[in-house]
Design an enzyme around this catalytic site. Sequence first.
Site, short mmCIF file in Angstrom:
data_model
loop_
_atom_site.label_atom_id
_atom_site.label_comp_id
_atom_site.label_asym_id
_atom_site.label_seq_id
_atom_site.Cartn_x
_atom_site.Cartn_y
_atom_site.Cartn_z
N HIS A 7 -24.43 8.39 -11.58
CA HIS A 7 -25.22 8.20 -12.80
C HIS A 7 -24.39 7.54 -13.89
CE1 HIS A 7 -23.53 12.34 -13.36
NE2 HIS A 7 -23.34 11.94 -14.59
N HIS A 79 -20.30 8.26 -20.32
CA HIS A 79 -19.46 8.26 -19.11
C HIS A 79 -20.22 7.68 -17.93
CE1 HIS A 79 -21.43 12.30 -18.64
NE2 HIS A 79 -21.43 11.99 -17.36
N GLU A 130 -16.42 10.43 -14.58
CA GLU A 130 -16.72 11.71 -13.94
C GLU A 130 -16.72 11.47 -12.43
OE1 GLU A 130 -20.71 13.14 -14.74
OE2 GLU A 130 -20.22 15.15 -14.08
CO CO Z 1 -22.38 13.18 -15.90
#
Ligand code: CO
Length: 134
Positions: A7, A79, A130
């Site tokens: 994502h 992020h 991440e």
């Molecule tokens: Co995230």
Amino acid sequence: MIGRLNHVAIAVPDLEAAADQYRNALGANVGAPQDEPDHGVTVIFIELPNTKIELLYPLGEGSPIQGFLDKNPAGGIHHICYEVDDIIAARDHLVTTGARVLGNGEPKIGAHGKPVIFLHPKDFNGALVELEQV
Ligand code: CO
């Protein structure tokens, strides 16, 4: 080592307005808001055919998203999340390359119920990364 883009997370100053825009203007499949108290965020997931967008809004005192919005009042990309098969092996390898893991260095359970770590943006060209074990 990294796999799919899981994502892209966007910090937003108005969660409902952002969700409406993705639903109505962009015609996306927008989920319901979810509170993630461990991470200090309320999240809305948007399912795209090849990845997800995560809308982030501050939850509670000292939310890391509040600090980000203070610096970026209009919102912004917060992020990006890449998938890995083995988060401990990925972390241990990254540490040997000099990358810094945020927090205590141990994986936390992320918004999808899977272990995640965050890597210091200064070690990745200014992008907060991440990693999520899938
Ligand atoms: Co995230």
